[in-house]
Enzyme design. Structure first.
Site, PDB file in Angstrom:
ATOM      1  N   GLU A  73     115.496  33.972 -24.085  1.00 54.52           N
ATOM      2  CA  GLU A  73     114.743  34.047 -25.340  1.00 54.52           C
ATOM      3  C   GLU A  73     114.459  35.303 -26.068  1.00 54.52           C
ATOM      4  O   GLU A  73     114.288  36.236 -26.785  1.00 54.52           O
ATOM      5  CB  GLU A  73     113.193  32.903 -24.958  1.00 54.52           C
ATOM      6  CG  GLU A  73     113.632  31.769 -25.741  1.00 54.52           C
ATOM      7  CD  GLU A  73     114.645  31.648 -27.019  1.00 54.52           C
ATOM      8  OE1 GLU A  73     114.580  32.047 -27.719  1.00 54.52           O
ATOM      9  OE2 GLU A  73     115.498  30.199 -26.577  1.00 54.52           O
ATOM     10  N   CYS A  85     122.999  28.061 -42.770  1.00 59.80           N
ATOM     11  CA  CYS A  85     122.634  28.490 -43.398  1.00 59.80           C
ATOM     12  C   CYS A  85     121.710  29.312 -43.413  1.00 59.80           C
ATOM     13  O   CYS A  85     120.904  30.589 -42.766  1.00 59.80           O
ATOM     14  CB  CYS A  85     121.253  27.210 -43.258  1.00 59.80           C
ATOM     15  SG  CYS A  85     120.352  28.253 -44.646  1.00 59.80           S
ATOM     16  N   CYS A  93     126.363  25.443 -47.109  1.00 60.01           N
ATOM     17  CA  CYS A  93     126.047  24.151 -47.915  1.00 60.01           C
ATOM     18  C   CYS A  93     126.973  23.626 -47.729  1.00 60.01           C
ATOM     19  O   CYS A  93     126.516  22.112 -47.601  1.00 60.01           O
ATOM     20  CB  CYS A  93     125.137  24.444 -48.632  1.00 60.01           C
ATOM     21  SG  CYS A  93     124.087  25.649 -48.799  1.00 60.01           S
ATOM     22  N   CYS A 153     126.916  21.457 -44.296  1.00 55.80           N
ATOM     23  CA  CYS A 153     125.441  21.454 -43.770  1.00 55.80           C
ATOM     24  C   CYS A 153     125.062  19.823 -43.848  1.00 55.80           C
ATOM     25  O   CYS A 153     125.074  19.255 -45.189  1.00 55.80           O
ATOM     26  CB  CYS A 153     124.061  22.016 -45.006  1.00 55.80           C
ATOM     27  SG  CYS A 153     122.758  21.685 -44.637  1.00 55.80           S
ATOM     28  N   CYS A 175     117.852  19.677 -49.452  1.00 53.27           N
ATOM     29  CA  CYS A 175     117.694  20.639 -49.668  1.00 53.27           C
ATOM     30  C   CYS A 175     116.897  21.541 -50.383  1.00 53.27           C
ATOM     31  O   CYS A 175     117.582  20.308 -51.567  1.00 53.27           O
ATOM     32  CB  CYS A 175     119.010  21.869 -48.720  1.00 53.27           C
ATOM     33  SG  CYS A 175     118.324  23.193 -49.401  1.00 53.27           S
TER      34      CYS A 175
HETATM   35 FE1  SF4 Z   1     120.868  25.591 -46.383  1.00 52.36          FE
HETATM   36 FE2  SF4 Z   1     120.224  24.229 -47.434  1.00 52.36          FE
HETATM   37 FE3  SF4 Z   1     122.328  24.971 -47.497  1.00 52.36          FE
HETATM   38 FE4  SF4 Z   1     122.062  23.688 -45.813  1.00 52.36          FE
HETATM   39  S1  SF4 Z   1     121.742  22.924 -48.353  1.00 52.36           S
HETATM   40  S2  SF4 Z   1     123.055  25.453 -45.505  1.00 52.36           S
HETATM   41  S3  SF4 Z   1     119.785  24.146 -45.537  1.00 52.36           S
HETATM   42  S4  SF4 Z   1     120.304  26.372 -48.471  1.00 52.36           S
END
Ligand code: SF4
Length: 457
Positions: free
Chosen positions: A97, A253, A260, A263, A269
């Site tokens: 970390e 992200c 997206c 994602c 989101c």
């Molecule tokens: Fe990021 Fe939302 Fe796109 Fe997912 S959907 S990558 S959380 S902006």
């Protein structure tokens, strides 16, 4: 010296983990006149919250499923998963970390492996010298991190009987250099404490998930994000959940071109929904709570920009410009008895910027000093230090090397001086030594000094 002449301006790229912490004001008992407590601040509008338990459960589950399938194999993750001893496990996570703060994963891996091989336990690290720590850390930047890690290991060994504190609260309270983020990461990953973390990646993901467009570095927003991270963290797999959230920010992200479509939590989101279904934004936008003055919405003067899509979030106040500093530095070179080039390096003080590291003899320059004058003050400096005459015109100007520290725009004005006689250094000056080029690279020298010698980073 040909490498020297080829030295060029350059800067460090860093986009690693940024730990974020805000102590915040106590909200309880705030009573300006000692009488009636001040009213609690109004909760943020629902648009910016996770208030549905079913949605939280679904988000946890999707994120963890994705993490189990897609996570990168990283040495500290292997150690955290396989090391049975909780102190060794916490130490392994702690080192990772600290190294990952402000530094990319790809850069950290080799440093981490070498560090853990050399100092596999807190006890081993506590016996290392600062010189050894600096040598291994050289090139990783933000050198005080390694120093503080070593100081903290000594404290654990000498004052805590070698046992790492077992909660995020105690880790933060008892260990120097361990802030709220690092404490939360160690406690959740090593001990399974259900506590959230907020770093740069988490800020980006959460701000997008909940369309938070107010300044993400402001204490009010940071406090909200910590509340949110603590509410979201999975109770049975907190360490994996926190790593999953950070992994999502690091690999999907991402800041400029988030993926997206890939994602796992896009259904949750709000920025993504808004990108798909949003419309050119009037001011104030009905989707920005419609009220104006919302503490988490983008400022009315900078509403949603449909050309930016989800990258409307997060937003930060403009960064302060780094301070410009100029330093004259001189590469003193001589021939060893074997005919090889040797260079003189001196050690910096044990406190302040680049504490304890080695560098070529250097001297801060006043702003606006002409080249001729720079040469003169450097010659005077070297003369006092070497206790022999140094002619300003004997210094050969090599060029300028630029290095960007987090808050300093540093320009090294590089000169060289070839010596063909024995030099006696003032014994009252800083420790110094002659090194070959190979020894120079193995020493605790900063990346900036490697640039000065014209060596590859
Ligand atoms: Fe990021 Fe939302 Fe796109 Fe997912 S959907 S990558 S959380 S902006």
């Amino acid at each position: 010296m040909s490498k020297l002449r080829a030295a060029v301006a350059g800067g460090l790229r860093r986009s690693g983990r940024r730990a974020v912490s805000h102590a915040g004001q106590s909200r309880k008992g705030a009573s300006p006149r000692g009488g009636v407590p001040a009213p609690a601040p109004a909760p943020p509008p629902a648009q910016h919250l996770f208030s549905d338990p079913a949605e939280i459960e679904a988000l946890r589950s999707k994120l963890l499923t994705w993490y189990d399938k897609c996570r990168r194999d990283l040495p500290w993750r292997t150690l955290a998963a396989t090391e049975p001893d909780p102190d060794r496990r916490a130490y392994a996570v702690w080192v990772s970390e600290i190294m990952l703060q402000q530094t990319q994963v790809a850069t950290v891996i080799d440093y981490y492996n070498r560090w853990m091989e050399k100092w596999p336990t807190l006890q081993a690290l506590s016996q290392a010298s600062l010189e050894e720590v600096n040598e291994l850390w050289a090139g990783l930047g933000y050198y005080s991190r390694g120093k503080r890690l070593q100081e903290a290991s000594r404290k654990v060994v000498s004052e805590l009987a070698g046992q790492m504190p077992r909660t995020a609260e105690d880790l933060q309270k008892l260990l120097p250099g361990v802030g709220r983020y690092t404490a939360g990461a160690i406690a959740s990953i090593s001990y399974g404490q259900a506590t959230g973390v907020v770093d740069g990646n988490v800020i980006r993901v959460l701000c997008r998930l909940r369309c938070i467009g107010a300044d993400s570095s402001s204490p009010a927003v940071i406090d909200r994000l910590w509340d949110m991270a603590n509410a979201l963290v999975d109770r049975s797999r907190p360490g994996d959940f926190n790593q999953a959230l950070m992994e999502l920010g690091a690999t999907v992200c991402v800041p400029k071109a988030p993926l997206c479509g890939d994602c796992p939590v896009k259904q949750h989101c709000r920025a993504w929904h808004r990108k798909l279904f949003g419309k050119p934004a009037p001011v104030p936008d009905v989707e920005d709570c419609g009220l104006g003055g919302c503490p988490l919405c983008p400022p009315a003067a900078e509403p949603w920009d449909s050309s930016l899509g989800v990258t409307n979030f997060p937003r930060k106040a403009a960064k302060k410009q780094p301070r410009a500093v100029r330093t004259a530095t001189c590469v003193l070179e001589r021939r060893s008895c074997h005919g090889a080039s040797e260079y003189l390096i001196v050690q910096r003080p044990n406190t302040g910027l680049l504490a304890g590291l080695w560098e070529f003899p250097s001297l801060p320059l006043a702003q606006g000093l002409q080249e001729e004058k720079q040469r003169e003050v450097l010659a005077d400096h070297l003369q006092a230090w070497m206790r022999r005459p140094v002619a300003a015109e004997g210094l050969q100007f090599i060029g300028e090397v630029v290095h960007i520290f987090s808050h300093i725009h540093q320009t090294y004005v590089v000169y060289s001086l070839a010596l063909d006689e024995h030099v006696t250094l003032d014994p009252a000056s800083s420790p110094s030594r002659w090194v070959t080029e190979e020894e120079f690279h193995a020493s605790a020298v900063s990346t900036a000094m490697k640039k000065v010698l014209g060596a590859p980073e």
